[in-house]
Design an enzyme around this catalytic site. Structure first.
Site, short mmCIF file in Angstrom:
data_model
loop_
_atom_site.label_atom_id
_atom_site.label_comp_id
_atom_site.label_asym_id
_atom_site.label_seq_id
_atom_site.Cartn_x
_atom_site.Cartn_y
_atom_site.Cartn_z
N GLY A 15 0.78 -1.23 0.00
CA GLY A 15 0.00 0.00 0.00
C GLY A 15 0.81 1.28 0.00
O GLY A 15 0.36 2.30 0.55
N MET A 93 -4.56 -6.80 -6.74
CA MET A 93 -4.09 -7.89 -7.60
C MET A 93 -5.18 -8.92 -7.89
O MET A 93 -4.94 -10.11 -7.90
CB MET A 93 -2.88 -8.58 -6.94
CG MET A 93 -1.73 -7.66 -6.66
SD MET A 93 -1.12 -6.86 -8.16
CE MET A 93 -0.26 -8.24 -8.91
N ARG A 94 -6.38 -8.44 -8.12
CA ARG A 94 -7.49 -9.36 -8.36
C ARG A 94 -8.12 -8.99 -9.70
O ARG A 94 -8.48 -7.82 -9.90
CB ARG A 94 -8.50 -9.17 -7.22
CG ARG A 94 -9.50 -10.26 -7.06
CD ARG A 94 -8.98 -11.42 -6.26
NE ARG A 94 -9.85 -12.56 -6.51
CZ ARG A 94 -9.42 -13.77 -6.81
NH1 ARG A 94 -8.15 -14.02 -6.88
NH2 ARG A 94 -10.27 -14.74 -7.02
N HIS A 112 -0.25 1.62 -13.10
CA HIS A 112 0.48 0.48 -13.65
C HIS A 112 1.94 0.90 -13.85
O HIS A 112 2.21 1.99 -14.37
CB HIS A 112 -0.15 0.08 -15.00
CG HIS A 112 0.51 -1.11 -15.61
ND1 HIS A 112 0.27 -2.40 -15.18
CD2 HIS A 112 1.42 -1.21 -16.60
CE1 HIS A 112 1.00 -3.24 -15.88
NE2 HIS A 112 1.71 -2.55 -16.76
N ASP A 148 -5.17 -3.73 -18.01
CA ASP A 148 -4.20 -2.65 -18.21
C ASP A 148 -4.44 -1.88 -19.51
O ASP A 148 -3.49 -1.46 -20.19
CB ASP A 148 -2.76 -3.18 -18.15
CG ASP A 148 -2.46 -3.79 -16.80
OD1 ASP A 148 -3.00 -3.31 -15.80
OD2 ASP A 148 -1.69 -4.77 -16.75
C1 GRF Z 1 2.89 -0.65 -7.79
O1 GRF Z 1 4.09 -0.79 -8.46
C2 GRF Z 1 1.76 -0.42 -8.74
O2 GRF Z 1 2.15 0.30 -9.88
C3 GRF Z 1 1.37 -1.82 -9.14
O3 GRF Z 1 1.51 -2.57 -7.97
C4 GRF Z 1 2.46 -1.96 -7.10
C5 GRF Z 1 1.78 -1.71 -5.79
O4 GRF Z 1 2.65 -1.23 -4.81
N1 GRF Z 1 0.04 -1.83 -9.68
P1 GRF Z 1 2.07 -0.60 -3.48
O5 GRF Z 1 1.18 -1.66 -2.83
O6 GRF Z 1 1.29 0.61 -3.84
O7 GRF Z 1 3.27 -0.29 -2.63
#
Ligand code: GRF
Length: 219
Positions: A15, A93-94, A112, A148
């Site tokens: 996060g 991530m879902r 992304h 994406d």
């Molecule tokens: C980031 O690199 C974001 O671009 C990708 O997942 C990662 C998440 O990192 N979608 P965090 O949980 O915000 O530290």
């Protein structure tokens, strides 16, 4: 100032982008407030960080549900319960169903770690290094059912340095992510960036249009 848009942040992990949004939204003149942080993983480190910042933080464990649709129904209910107007995915991530994405069409953002449409999907940094590109970066875009893809709100270009590893490149891009996401969300939430057909445009003409980033730098 116009009323602040209510943001629901979706996370799955540490996060850090979420923290950058929370920090930005703590400023009085930011056009959005963070209404809640939701994670599909109860062990996401970001949940405790959000709670520590005084933001309502909830886990909705996707493993408790028999289908993607059932999980998303709970997610949707939580977003509505918190009065969310714009969803900001930050390391969520879902994979989402097309139905859920359409329900939040033009109201759901994602970050992304590449210059889309290059390097959709996972392992973006390893693929950029393997290709020998000199610039990569990060993109904030509206979410569409295809992974994406979706209208781009803002991008940051980040140089690839000789000797970079996935880890050093990821660290450099993450610094840009933490500046880009609050910036893009502010543009969108304030109405300075609007959807026009299949793209996002800025309502005010931009100055400095001729600036380009060269890497290696021009001497
Ligand atoms: C980031 O690199 C974001 O671009 C990708 O997942 C990662 C998440 O990192 N979608 P965090 O949980 O915000 O530290």
């Amino acid at each position: 100032m116009a009323t602040k848009k209510r943001i629901g942040i979706l996370i799955s992990g540490r996060g850090s982008n979420m923290e950058s949004l929370i920090a930005a939204a703590s400023h009085a003149d930011y056009p959005a407030e963070i209404a809640c942080v939701l994670s599909n993983r109860p062990d996401a480190a970001g949940l405790a960080k959000a709670a520590g910042a005084g933001i309502p933080a909830e886990a909705i464990d996707h493993k408790r549900f028999s289908s993607r649709e059932a999980f998303e129904a709970d997610l949707d209910a939580a977003l509505h319960r918190h009065g969310v107007e714009i969803v900001a995915c930050a390391g969520f991530m879902r994979v989402m169903t097309a139905q859920f994405v359409e329900r939040w069409r033009d109201r759901m953002l994602n970050i992304h770690p590449s210059l889309l449409p290059a390097y959709r999907g996972l392992d973006t940094h390893a693929r950029a290094l393997a290709d020998g590109v000199k610039l990569t970066g990060c993109t904030v875009h509206l979410v569409r059912p295809e992974l994406d893809s979706g209208p781009i709100i803002a991008q940051a270009a980040v140089p690839v340095l000789d000797g970079d590893t996935v880890s050093t490149l990821a660290d450099r891009i993450l610094i840009a992510e933490h500046r880009l996401y609050p910036h893009a969300l502010a543009l969108f939430a304030s109405g300075a960036a609007i959807v026009s057909g299949d793209r996002v445009i800025l309502r005010q003409p931009q100055i400095n249009q001729a600036i380009s980033l060269y890497w290696p730098p021009l001497t």
